[in-house]
Design a protein around this motif. Structure first.
Motif, mmCIF file in Angstrom:
data_model
loop_
_atom_site.group_PDB
_atom_site.id
_atom_site.type_symbol
_atom_site.label_atom_id
_atom_site.label_comp_id
_atom_site.label_asym_id
_atom_site.label_seq_id
_atom_site.Cartn_x
_atom_site.Cartn_y
_atom_site.Cartn_z
ATOM 1 N N ARG A 227 -41.727 -16.224 58.143
ATOM 2 C CA ARG A 227 -42.071 -15.059 57.336
ATOM 3 C C ARG A 227 -41.721 -13.785 58.089
ATOM 4 O O ARG A 227 -41.662 -13.764 59.312
ATOM 5 C CB ARG A 227 -43.564 -15.073 56.975
ATOM 6 C CG ARG A 227 -44.018 -13.828 56.227
ATOM 7 C CD ARG A 227 -45.086 -14.108 55.201
ATOM 8 N NE ARG A 227 -45.417 -12.920 54.439
ATOM 9 C CZ ARG A 227 -44.723 -12.477 53.413
ATOM 10 N NH1 ARG A 227 -43.646 -13.121 53.031
ATOM 11 N NH2 ARG A 227 -45.087 -11.397 52.752
ATOM 12 N N TRP A 239 -50.177 -14.657 64.694
ATOM 13 C CA TRP A 239 -50.469 -15.627 63.626
ATOM 14 C C TRP A 239 -50.696 -16.987 64.278
ATOM 15 O O TRP A 239 -50.182 -17.267 65.362
ATOM 16 C CB TRP A 239 -49.348 -15.656 62.592
ATOM 17 C CG TRP A 239 -48.063 -16.301 63.036
ATOM 18 C CD1 TRP A 239 -47.141 -15.795 63.894
ATOM 19 C CD2 TRP A 239 -47.571 -17.583 62.643
ATOM 20 N NE1 TRP A 239 -46.099 -16.661 64.063
ATOM 21 C CE2 TRP A 239 -46.323 -17.770 63.296
ATOM 22 C CE3 TRP A 239 -48.033 -18.580 61.800
ATOM 23 C CZ2 TRP A 239 -45.566 -18.921 63.125
ATOM 24 C CZ3 TRP A 239 -47.274 -19.726 61.625
ATOM 25 C CH2 TRP A 239 -46.058 -19.885 62.287
ATOM 26 N N ARG A 241 -52.376 -21.321 63.694
ATOM 27 C CA ARG A 241 -53.079 -22.390 62.983
ATOM 28 C C ARG A 241 -54.035 -23.046 63.980
ATOM 29 O O ARG A 241 -53.751 -23.106 65.170
ATOM 30 C CB ARG A 241 -52.091 -23.413 62.401
ATOM 31 C CG ARG A 241 -51.370 -22.902 61.180
ATOM 32 C CD ARG A 241 -50.718 -24.021 60.398
ATOM 33 N NE ARG A 241 -49.512 -24.503 61.019
ATOM 34 C CZ ARG A 241 -48.295 -24.031 60.777
ATOM 35 N NH1 ARG A 241 -48.136 -23.043 59.901
ATOM 36 N NH2 ARG A 241 -47.239 -24.522 61.374
ATOM 37 N N THR A 254 -53.813 -21.228 57.865
ATOM 38 C CA THR A 254 -53.102 -20.285 58.730
ATOM 39 C C THR A 254 -53.797 -18.927 58.681
ATOM 40 O O THR A 254 -54.280 -18.510 57.635
ATOM 41 C CB THR A 254 -51.637 -20.136 58.274
ATOM 42 O OG1 THR A 254 -51.028 -21.442 58.205
ATOM 43 C CG2 THR A 254 -50.851 -19.260 59.229
ATOM 44 N N TRP A 255 -53.841 -18.254 59.833
ATOM 45 C CA TRP A 255 -54.406 -16.900 59.904
ATOM 46 C C TRP A 255 -53.348 -15.944 60.457
ATOM 47 O O TRP A 255 -52.493 -16.340 61.253
ATOM 48 C CB TRP A 255 -55.636 -16.865 60.812
ATOM 49 C CG TRP A 255 -56.815 -17.563 60.218
ATOM 50 C CD1 TRP A 255 -57.775 -17.044 59.395
ATOM 51 C CD2 TRP A 255 -57.177 -18.937 60.400
ATOM 52 N NE1 TRP A 255 -58.701 -18.004 59.049
ATOM 53 C CE2 TRP A 255 -58.360 -19.180 59.652
ATOM 54 C CE3 TRP A 255 -56.614 -19.992 61.110
ATOM 55 C CZ2 TRP A 255 -58.980 -20.407 59.610
ATOM 56 C CZ3 TRP A 255 -57.229 -21.226 61.057
ATOM 57 C CH2 TRP A 255 -58.408 -21.417 60.315
ATOM 58 N N ARG A 256 -53.445 -14.697 60.015
ATOM 59 C CA ARG A 256 -52.481 -13.673 60.430
ATOM 60 C C ARG A 256 -53.212 -12.347 60.633
ATOM 61 O O ARG A 256 -54.070 -11.977 59.834
ATOM 62 C CB ARG A 256 -51.398 -13.520 59.357
ATOM 63 C CG ARG A 256 -50.588 -12.244 59.456
ATOM 64 C CD ARG A 256 -49.661 -12.078 58.277
ATOM 65 N NE ARG A 256 -49.072 -10.746 58.235
ATOM 66 C CZ ARG A 256 -48.195 -10.340 57.331
ATOM 67 N NH1 ARG A 256 -47.792 -11.164 56.393
ATOM 68 N NH2 ARG A 256 -47.721 -9.115 57.364
ATOM 69 N N GLU A 269 -56.196 -14.918 55.624
ATOM 70 C CA GLU A 269 -56.351 -16.372 55.683
ATOM 71 C C GLU A 269 -55.538 -17.023 54.558
ATOM 72 O O GLU A 269 -55.572 -16.580 53.412
ATOM 73 C CB GLU A 269 -57.829 -16.733 55.552
ATOM 74 C CG GLU A 269 -58.127 -18.216 55.596
ATOM 75 C CD GLU A 269 -59.626 -18.481 55.415
ATOM 76 O OE1 GLU A 269 -59.998 -19.155 54.440
ATOM 77 O OE2 GLU A 269 -60.420 -17.980 56.244
ATOM 78 N N TYR A 270 -54.802 -18.092 54.896
ATOM 79 C CA TYR A 270 -53.960 -18.802 53.929
ATOM 80 C C TYR A 270 -54.337 -20.276 53.957
ATOM 81 O O TYR A 270 -54.302 -20.914 55.016
ATOM 82 C CB TYR A 270 -52.482 -18.646 54.271
ATOM 83 C CG TYR A 270 -52.027 -17.208 54.428
ATOM 84 C CD1 TYR A 270 -51.448 -16.517 53.381
ATOM 85 C CD2 TYR A 270 -52.180 -16.544 55.652
ATOM 86 C CE1 TYR A 270 -51.038 -15.200 53.533
ATOM 87 C CE2 TYR A 270 -51.774 -15.229 55.809
ATOM 88 C CZ TYR A 270 -51.204 -14.562 54.745
ATOM 89 O OH TYR A 270 -50.797 -13.260 54.903
ATOM 90 N N GLN A 275 -48.494 -20.613 50.784
ATOM 91 C CA GLN A 275 -49.093 -19.295 50.550
ATOM 92 C C GLN A 275 -48.721 -18.323 51.671
ATOM 93 O O GLN A 275 -48.434 -17.149 51.414
ATOM 94 C CB GLN A 275 -50.617 -19.422 50.460
ATOM 95 C CG GLN A 275 -51.124 -20.158 49.238
ATOM 96 C CD GLN A 275 -52.642 -20.293 49.248
ATOM 97 O OE1 GLN A 275 -53.280 -20.241 50.307
ATOM 98 N NE2 GLN A 275 -53.218 -20.467 48.082
ATOM 99 N N PHE A 276 -48.705 -18.826 52.895
ATOM 100 C CA PHE A 276 -48.344 -17.980 54.027
ATOM 101 C C PHE A 276 -46.892 -17.517 53.921
ATOM 102 O O PHE A 276 -46.584 -16.344 54.133
ATOM 103 C CB PHE A 276 -48.566 -18.756 55.325
ATOM 104 C CG PHE A 276 -48.074 -18.045 56.557
ATOM 105 C CD1 PHE A 276 -48.731 -16.925 57.040
ATOM 106 C CD2 PHE A 276 -46.943 -18.495 57.223
ATOM 107 C CE1 PHE A 276 -48.276 -16.270 58.166
ATOM 108 C CE2 PHE A 276 -46.478 -17.841 58.346
ATOM 109 C CZ PHE A 276 -47.148 -16.731 58.818
ATOM 110 N N PRO A 281 -52.399 -14.309 50.522
ATOM 111 C CA PRO A 281 -53.581 -14.832 51.219
ATOM 112 C C PRO A 281 -54.642 -15.325 50.238
ATOM 113 O O PRO A 281 -54.816 -14.764 49.158
ATOM 114 C CB PRO A 281 -54.075 -13.620 52.018
ATOM 115 C CG PRO A 281 -53.559 -12.427 51.281
ATOM 116 C CD PRO A 281 -52.251 -12.849 50.675
#
Length: 465
Positions: A227, A239, A241, A254-256, A269-270, A275-276, A281
């Motif tokens: 991404r 980012w 996991r 996954t977080w960003r 949060e995904y 979605q990520f 999110p």
């Protein structure tokens, strides 16, 4: 009496009041019978419409006649004014027409320019769509490969029915007929103790690190871009996991965090990788305290981060959205005292490996050298610390694999390398020359995920692994 084929009749009779009444009638030349009352009304309405139409035509004729009279009067005045005035009037009219023509041409050019820009934007969007499609296909292939690998590992680890040792007790069987729902139940098997302690090639029981698949880092693969950030706030960030997820999170969650700004609180949060990749999110956490830089890490059911403008590390439980622990890292530099070489207030860097949670930092006592500390993930107490001989501001990034610290030499070079390693088990460091690709340059974070055996990086707006 008669007119051609028509005849008239005269009739005499008394009316209701006994007075004499004469009636004169003539036959209709077109109608064979008298129309009904409804038809009569329709005929009357038609006559009224015709009358209105004729009235409107008459009014229009009058208006045109008035216009002609005005035009005749203007011509008469122009002739009396002389040819010079008439010529000046024509020049003024010609000038007005030319100005209107120039305005129309200018508007046409602007529309053509806007149309060209739209076509160029369309081409750019189509190219981005094509690239995203290729990345999505590549991601799908990787996911399918991961599923196959997981299935292979599960198959290789699960004992088959015919291999059940003598004396074992089977508690349940898989219900293969019901594919909609499958309840997992354990199978109890008597296994000799010698098979529980896996032996190394030398014949001795394997160490904890060997059971975790630990070893030395010898090469780093080609990076894959998942991404690209959309705004300037995503020039650098972090980012991740979770290598040790707890319910309701999974290995795919996954977080960003975009870390450009002065009050960084949002954590995206995904639930799924798709979605990520698409940038949608499933949830946005707003932290109760702002974080600083790119040292954030997800582990267990919590997010661990450095509080902005301090040496405090915070444990934030994601599911309940509450702070569970806070602890200062004794003597740790912060807010630009001992960052990595690229800057960004990267004084305190949290990391995770196969053995647990770590913090990478430096102190005045260490004179800027990297200090490693093992953290208790529950209360953030320091369990053990190591002072290295690697100067923190001389390296671009660092990560930990199997208790060994690895550093990267440059954050801006496209072809950099892993240049140092510090083994906490041996308490010593050594120089390395491991090639490390950095296609986008300006790498703001490199983290290791022990579950996936991958590095997660954020170079110059891009999220790669």
């Amino acid at each position: 009496m008669g007119w051609g084929s028509r005849t008239a009749q005269l009739r005499k009779a008394d009316d209701r009041s006994s007075r004499c009444q004469y009636t004169f009638s003539v036959a209709s030349p077109h109608e064979s019978s008298c129309p009904e009352s409804g038809q009569t009304m329709l005929a009357i309405q038609d006559l009224q419409r015709d009358s209105s139409t004729q009235h409107a035509d008459l009014e229009a004729t009058k208006a045109r006649l008035s216009s002609l009279e005005s035009l005749l009067q203007q011509l008469t005045r122009d002739q009396s004014a002389g040819p010079q005035d008439t010529e000046e009037g024509m020049h003024r009219e010609l000038g007005t027409l030319r100005r209107e023509r120039d305005q129309l041409e200018s508007q046409t050019r602007e529309l053509e320019t806007a149309y060209s820009n739209l076509l160029r934007d369309k081409s750019t969007l189509e190219e981005e769509k094509r690239q995203l499609g290729q990345e999505n296909e590549d991601l799908a292939r990787r996911l399918e490969s991961s599923r196959q690998e997981v299935a292979r590992l599960r198959k290789s680890q699960c004992p088959q029915a015919e291999d059940t040792p003598q004396g074992s007790r089977e508690v349940s069987k898989w219900n293969l007929e019901n594919l909609d729902f499958q309840e997992l139940k354990s199978e109890l098997t008597e296994v000799p103790a010698s098979q529980i302690l896996k032996e190394s090639p030398s014949g001795h029981p394997r160490s904890k690190e060997e059971d975790m698949g630990c070893g030395e880092l010898v090469w780093v693969g080609e990076p894959v871009t998942l991404r690209t950030a959309e705004a300037i706030t995503g020039k650098y960030g972090v980012w991740m996991r979770n290598p040790k997820p707890t319910y309701p999170y999974t290995q795919e969650t996954t977080w960003r965090v975009d870390t450009v700004g002065t009050d960084i609180r949002q954590v995206f949060e995904y639930d799924h990788i798709s979605q990520f990749v698409q940038g949608y999110p499933s949830k946005v956490h707003v932290l109760p305290r702002p974080l600083e830089s790119t040292g954030t890490m997800a582990y267990g059911g919590s997010l661990y981060f450095q509080r902005s403008g301090s040496r405090t590390v915070i444990k934030y439980e994601l599911n309940t959205e509450t702070v569970k622990a806070e602890k200062d890292i004794p003597g740790a530099g912060y807010h630009g005292q001992f960052p990595y070489s690229w800057g960004g207030y990267t004084d305190i860097d949290l990391a995770v490996d196969e053995t647990g949670l770590w913090v990478i930092y430096s102190t005045k006592a260490a004179k800027g050298a990297i200090v490693l500390s093992k953290l208790n993930p529950e209360n953030l107490e320091l369990e053990q610390s190591w002072e290295t001989n690697i100067h923190k501001q001389s390296v671009a990034n660092a990560f930990i694999i199997c208790g060994t610290l690895y550093t990267v030499s440059s954050y801006s070079s496209a072809d950099t390398m892993g240049n140092f390693a510090y083994d906490t088990g041996m308490g010593s460091s050594k120089a390395l020359t491991i090639p490390f690709k950095n296609h986008y340059k300006y790498s703001s974070v490199i983290d290791y995920n022990p579950l996936e055996k991958k590095l997660f990086a954020w170079p110059n707006f891009n999220m790669v692994t």
